[in-house]
Design an enzyme around this catalytic site. Structure first.
Site, PDB file in Angstrom:
ATOM      1  N   GLY A  12     -47.105  -1.512 -45.825  1.00 31.83           N
ATOM      2  CA  GLY A  12     -47.290  -1.609 -46.882  1.00 31.83           C
ATOM      3  C   GLY A  12     -48.992  -0.880 -47.010  1.00 31.83           C
ATOM      4  N   ASP A  65     -46.575  -6.434 -35.490  1.00 27.42           N
ATOM      5  CA  ASP A  65     -45.342  -6.218 -35.052  1.00 27.42           C
ATOM      6  C   ASP A  65     -44.063  -6.534 -35.475  1.00 27.42           C
ATOM      7  OD1 ASP A  65     -42.837  -3.802 -34.205  1.00 27.42           O
ATOM      8  OD2 ASP A  65     -44.405  -4.292 -32.322  1.00 27.42           O
ATOM      9  N   VAL A  66     -43.599  -5.979 -37.037  1.00 25.66           N
ATOM     10  CA  VAL A  66     -42.152  -6.798 -37.061  1.00 25.66           C
ATOM     11  C   VAL A  66     -40.640  -6.454 -36.529  1.00 25.66           C
ATOM     12  CG1 VAL A  66     -42.738  -6.411 -39.350  1.00 25.66           C
ATOM     13  CG2 VAL A  66     -42.046  -4.719 -38.820  1.00 25.66           C
ATOM     14  N   TYR A 158     -31.920   7.048 -36.125  1.00 30.58           N
ATOM     15  CA  TYR A 158     -32.172   6.737 -37.892  1.00 30.58           C
ATOM     16  C   TYR A 158     -31.368   6.417 -38.957  1.00 30.58           C
ATOM     17  CZ  TYR A 158     -35.319   7.288 -42.057  1.00 30.58           C
ATOM     18  OH  TYR A 158     -36.093   7.183 -43.369  1.00 30.58           O
ATOM     19  N   ALA A 159     -30.007   6.901 -38.764  1.00 28.63           N
ATOM     20  CA  ALA A 159     -29.154   7.002 -39.814  1.00 28.63           C
ATOM     21  C   ALA A 159     -27.901   5.962 -39.510  1.00 28.63           C
ATOM     22  CB  ALA A 159     -28.054   8.492 -39.901  1.00 28.63           C
ATOM     23  N   ILE A 191     -39.202  11.969 -49.578  1.00 23.99           N
ATOM     24  CA  ILE A 191     -40.580  11.172 -51.004  1.00 23.99           C
ATOM     25  C   ILE A 191     -41.753  12.009 -49.715  1.00 23.99           C
ATOM     26  CG2 ILE A 191     -41.466   9.496 -51.268  1.00 23.99           C
ATOM     27  CD1 ILE A 191     -38.608   9.952 -52.268  1.00 23.99           C
TER      28      ILE A 191
HETATM   29  P1  NAD Z   1     -44.958   6.184 -43.327  1.00 25.64           P
HETATM   30  O1  NAD Z   1     -45.115   6.166 -42.287  1.00 25.64           O
HETATM   31  O2  NAD Z   1     -46.566   5.708 -44.543  1.00 25.64           O
HETATM   32  O3  NAD Z   1     -44.538   4.601 -43.894  1.00 25.64           O
HETATM   33  C1  NAD Z   1     -43.951   3.566 -42.797  1.00 25.64           C
HETATM   34  C2  NAD Z   1     -44.945   2.601 -42.579  1.00 25.64           C
HETATM   35  O4  NAD Z   1     -44.176   1.695 -41.540  1.00 25.64           O
HETATM   36  C3  NAD Z   1     -46.365   2.807 -42.279  1.00 25.64           C
HETATM   37  O5  NAD Z   1     -47.274   2.062 -42.843  1.00 25.64           O
HETATM   38  C4  NAD Z   1     -46.276   1.915 -40.648  1.00 25.64           C
HETATM   39  O6  NAD Z   1     -47.879   1.112 -40.264  1.00 25.64           O
HETATM   40  C5  NAD Z   1     -45.474   0.959 -40.829  1.00 25.64           C
HETATM   41  N1  NAD Z   1     -45.248   0.722 -39.340  1.00 25.64           N
HETATM   42  C6  NAD Z   1     -44.502   1.288 -38.519  1.00 25.64           C
HETATM   43  N2  NAD Z   1     -43.966   0.653 -37.635  1.00 25.64           N
HETATM   44  C7  NAD Z   1     -44.624  -0.967 -37.875  1.00 25.64           C
HETATM   45  C8  NAD Z   1     -43.525  -2.139 -36.884  1.00 25.64           C
HETATM   46  N3  NAD Z   1     -43.337  -1.864 -35.590  1.00 25.64           N
HETATM   47  N4  NAD Z   1     -44.508  -3.403 -37.566  1.00 25.64           N
HETATM   48  C9  NAD Z   1     -45.081  -3.319 -38.730  1.00 25.64           C
HETATM   49  N5  NAD Z   1     -45.233  -1.808 -39.893  1.00 25.64           N
HETATM   50  C10 NAD Z   1     -44.761  -0.656 -38.687  1.00 25.64           C
HETATM   51  O7  NAD Z   1     -43.832   6.584 -44.272  1.00 25.64           O
HETATM   52  P2  NAD Z   1     -42.880   5.990 -45.791  1.00 25.64           P
HETATM   53  O8  NAD Z   1     -42.484   7.495 -45.888  1.00 25.64           O
HETATM   54  O9  NAD Z   1     -43.777   5.168 -46.734  1.00 25.64           O
HETATM   55  O10 NAD Z   1     -42.205   5.087 -45.380  1.00 25.64           O
HETATM   56  C11 NAD Z   1     -41.206   4.313 -45.433  1.00 25.64           C
HETATM   57  C12 NAD Z   1     -40.453   3.565 -45.669  1.00 25.64           C
HETATM   58  O11 NAD Z   1     -39.347   4.603 -46.278  1.00 25.64           O
HETATM   59  C13 NAD Z   1     -39.009   3.508 -44.027  1.00 25.64           C
HETATM   60  O12 NAD Z   1     -38.782   2.606 -44.057  1.00 25.64           O
HETATM   61  C14 NAD Z   1     -38.731   5.232 -43.859  1.00 25.64           C
HETATM   62  O13 NAD Z   1     -37.722   5.343 -43.245  1.00 25.64           O
HETATM   63  C15 NAD Z   1     -38.471   5.063 -45.548  1.00 25.64           C
HETATM   64  N6  NAD Z   1     -37.745   6.169 -46.145  1.00 25.64           N
HETATM   65  C16 NAD Z   1     -38.872   6.999 -46.690  1.00 25.64           C
HETATM   66  C17 NAD Z   1     -38.897   8.959 -46.627  1.00 25.64           C
HETATM   67  C18 NAD Z   1     -38.840   9.729 -47.068  1.00 25.64           C
HETATM   68  O14 NAD Z   1     -39.126  10.334 -47.839  1.00 25.64           O
HETATM   69  N7  NAD Z   1     -40.123   9.780 -46.879  1.00 25.64           N
HETATM   70  C19 NAD Z   1     -37.003   8.387 -47.264  1.00 25.64           C
HETATM   71  C20 NAD Z   1     -36.031   7.994 -47.174  1.00 25.64           C
HETATM   72  C21 NAD Z   1     -36.044   6.231 -46.589  1.00 25.64           C
END
Ligand code: NAD
Length: 250
Positions: A12, A65-66, A158-159, A191
């Site tokens: 978040g 670390d989730v 990822y898929a 996004i």
């Molecule tokens: P982002 O990189 O800004 O956010 C990802 C977050 O996950 C980061 O805050 C990071 O610190 C956290 N994270 C990573 N590994 C972690 C761990 N081991 N423990 C705890 N936190 C961890 O990117 P985003 O685009 O905001 O991604 C958010 C979600 O949306 C993700 O699940 C991503 O797969 C999904 N998503 C994003 C897009 C896009 O186009 N940006 C599209 C489809 C899905």
């Protein structure tokens, strides 16, 4: 819409997760965000507090670390429970990519992506759902991806993880529906966040051609749908996948 609700959002402190935290706080929620960087977490907390309806709302950050089962269980049972004896909404949003064609993909890249995107939702949800069942209410929102619906060359890991989240959500929705707990997925398209800014200009313009609304999404586009799923407006909605992609996957 979320007055006095306790919300936990993984990942978040940036991108989509941070946008959700800000919007939810503006609607009165108490927010606990989990992430990997103390610095990013502190900055996010400041931004979320500024958006909150009242200074009395609890807005906090924990490093976690989730993907690590024991760390998650300890954090929830020994720490978060003191702030949030009841968790009304859990958003599983943390995610990473490690792209590459399967033929060249390293085992570590497979394992990391499955662990952070998919195993993490087992870790967090397993520990949170028990109390939700006791309370006979709760909302669980899993941030999947359109890649989990239609695949994408170079993203087998990822898929698989994002499809896995959808299967998990549909199965759990059936397990806990009688306890008044809703489990849904959001499948964002492309996004504008740190995750997509690494894409080359060529890739980005090719993607734009495939989006009927002719723009990339912004984190707030996803946050608004998450707000609906977190609120009472969606009380009879469970086991669903809502795409937020400007019409990319039709
Ligand atoms: P982002 O990189 O800004 O956010 C990802 C977050 O996950 C980061 O805050 C990071 O610190 C956290 N994270 C990573 N590994 C972690 C761990 N081991 N423990 C705890 N936190 C961890 O990117 P985003 O685009 O905001 O991604 C958010 C979600 O949306 C993700 O699940 C991503 O797969 C999904 N998503 C994003 C897009 C896009 O186009 N940006 C599209 C489809 C899905």
């Amino acid at each position: 819409m979320l007055h006095h609700k306790n919300v936990v959002i993984t990942g978040g402190s940036s991108g989509i997760g941070k946008a959700m935290a800000i919007l939810f706080a503006a609607h009165g929620a108490n927010i606990m965000i989990l992430g990997t960087s103390e610095e990013k977490g502190k900055n996010a907390v400041e931004a979320i507090k500024q958006a909150a309806m009242s200074p009395k709302q609890c807005i906090e950050y924990r490093v976690c670390d989730v993907s690590n089962f024991i760390s998650v269980e300890n954090l929830f049972l020994q720490d978060i429970v003191k702030q949030f004896p009841i968790i009304d909404v859990l958003v599983n949003n943390a995610g990473i990519t490690r792209d590459g064609f399967l033929i060249k993909m390293k085992e570590q890249d497979w394992d990391d992506v499955i662990a952070v995107n998919l195993k993490s939702i087992f870790n967090t949800t397993r520990v949170v759902v028990r109390a939700m069942m006791r309370e006979k209410k709760g909302k669980i929102i899993n941030i999947s991806s359109i890649v989990g619906l239609v695949g994408n060359a170079g993203q087998t890991n990822y898929a698989a993880a994002k499809s896995g989240m959808i299967g998990f959500s549909k199965a759990l929705a059936q397990e806990v529906a009688r306890k008044n707990i809703c489990v849904n997925c959001i499948a964002p398209g492309y996004i504008e966040t740190a995750m997509t800014e690494v894409l080359s200009e060529d890739v980005q313009s090719a993607l734009l051609q495939k989006i009927p609304m002719q723009r990339m999404g912004i984190p707030l586009d996803v946050a608004k749908v998450a707000l609906f799923l977190a609120s009472d407006l969606s009380d009879y909605v469970t086991g669903q996948v809502i795409t937020v992609d400007g019409g990319m996957v039709l």
